[in-house]
Design an enzyme around this catalytic site. Structure first.
Site, mmCIF file in Angstrom:
data_model
loop_
_atom_site.group_PDB
_atom_site.id
_atom_site.type_symbol
_atom_site.label_atom_id
_atom_site.label_comp_id
_atom_site.label_asym_id
_atom_site.label_seq_id
_atom_site.Cartn_x
_atom_site.Cartn_y
_atom_site.Cartn_z
ATOM 1 N N CYS A 102 -10.413 -3.714 -4.432
ATOM 2 C CA CYS A 102 -9.403 -4.733 -4.747
ATOM 3 C C CYS A 102 -10.043 -6.084 -5.029
ATOM 4 O O CYS A 102 -9.551 -6.842 -5.856
ATOM 5 C CB CYS A 102 -8.387 -4.840 -3.611
ATOM 6 S SG CYS A 102 -7.231 -3.452 -3.625
ATOM 7 N N CYS A 110 -10.135 -4.782 0.353
ATOM 8 C CA CYS A 110 -11.217 -3.804 0.231
ATOM 9 C C CYS A 110 -12.092 -4.179 -0.973
ATOM 10 O O CYS A 110 -11.703 -5.001 -1.805
ATOM 11 C CB CYS A 110 -10.664 -2.389 0.086
ATOM 12 S SG CYS A 110 -9.968 -2.020 -1.539
ATOM 13 N N ASN A 170 0.848 -1.188 0.000
ATOM 14 C CA ASN A 170 0.000 0.000 0.000
ATOM 15 C C ASN A 170 0.885 1.239 0.000
ATOM 16 O O ASN A 170 1.972 1.252 0.583
ATOM 17 C CB ASN A 170 -0.979 0.000 1.181
ATOM 18 C CG ASN A 170 -0.332 -0.053 2.541
ATOM 19 O OD1 ASN A 170 0.593 -0.821 2.774
ATOM 20 N ND2 ASN A 170 -0.833 0.747 3.458
ATOM 21 N N CYS A 177 -3.709 0.457 -2.929
ATOM 22 C CA CYS A 177 -3.672 -0.745 -2.097
ATOM 23 C C CYS A 177 -2.565 -1.691 -2.564
ATOM 24 O O CYS A 177 -2.144 -1.654 -3.722
ATOM 25 C CB CYS A 177 -5.007 -1.465 -2.170
ATOM 26 S SG CYS A 177 -6.394 -0.537 -1.496
ATOM 27 N N GLU A 203 -2.780 -4.907 -3.087
ATOM 28 C CA GLU A 203 -3.257 -5.813 -4.128
ATOM 29 C C GLU A 203 -3.191 -5.146 -5.498
ATOM 30 O O GLU A 203 -2.786 -5.773 -6.479
ATOM 31 C CB GLU A 203 -4.702 -6.251 -3.843
ATOM 32 C CG GLU A 203 -4.882 -6.983 -2.523
ATOM 33 C CD GLU A 203 -5.231 -6.062 -1.356
ATOM 34 O OE1 GLU A 203 -5.908 -6.529 -0.439
ATOM 35 O OE2 GLU A 203 -4.814 -4.872 -1.358
ATOM 36 N N GLU A 209 0.320 5.221 0.680
ATOM 37 C CA GLU A 209 -0.595 6.278 1.104
ATOM 38 C C GLU A 209 -0.192 7.619 0.495
ATOM 39 O O GLU A 209 0.940 7.804 0.042
ATOM 40 C CB GLU A 209 -0.598 6.401 2.629
ATOM 41 C CG GLU A 209 -1.189 5.202 3.310
ATOM 42 C CD GLU A 209 -1.211 5.322 4.812
ATOM 43 O OE1 GLU A 209 -1.847 4.459 5.443
ATOM 44 O OE2 GLU A 209 -0.603 6.258 5.384
#
Length: 148
Positions: free
Chosen positions: A99, A96, A52, A63, A65, A54
């Protein structure tokens, strides 16, 4: 980008989780401190990892994934056979919703997704189980016919 690609003949679920655990350390999470690592085994047997990333403008982050999927596509693979995701969470953290849809774009419903914690707890579900009723290209068939 912090994504890395490792090549090999095949990877077991344990190998995938180890790859996800290792790359997780490279996650860029200065705001939440919630680092996530992901590893995908493609049909070729190659393993692609992602973390991930940010951003201070929260919706602009990515993310783990999604990073692993991007690395897979950039390398020329397009079919997911297995997924592992790990985070420092008390229970295995699910992917999430976005994803889940991204993983389903490249993997069949029976693809296993193993979610893990740093303490070793795991939960394995299939893509069909984590995203029942997924949206796929078949939903656009009549629109594509009309466009012709």
């Amino acid at each position: 980008m912090a994504d890395k690609t490792t090549t090999g003949t095949t990877a077991t679920a344990t190998d995938l989780m180890q790859a996800a655990r290792k790359v997780r350390e490279n996650a860029y999470a200065p705001y939440s401190n919630f680092k996530v690592g992901a590893a995908i085994r493609a049909a070729s047997g190659r393993v692609y990892t992602g973390v991930n990333v940010e951003n201070v403008a929260y919706p602009e982050g990515t993310c783990a994934e999604a990073g692993a999927i991007a690395a897979m596509i950039a390398a020329g693979d397009t079919v997911i056979e297995e997924v592992a995701v790990i985070a420092d969470s008390p229970t295995p953290v699910p992917c999430c919703g976005g994803c889940r849809q991204k993983l389903n774009e490249f993997g069949a419903g029976d693809v296993p997704v193993t979610m893990g914690t740093l303490t070793g707890a795991t939960l394995t579900l299939t893509l069909a189980e984590i995203l029942p009723g997924r949206f796929d290209a078949g939903h656009m068939d009549s629109a594509a016919t009309k466009a012709r």
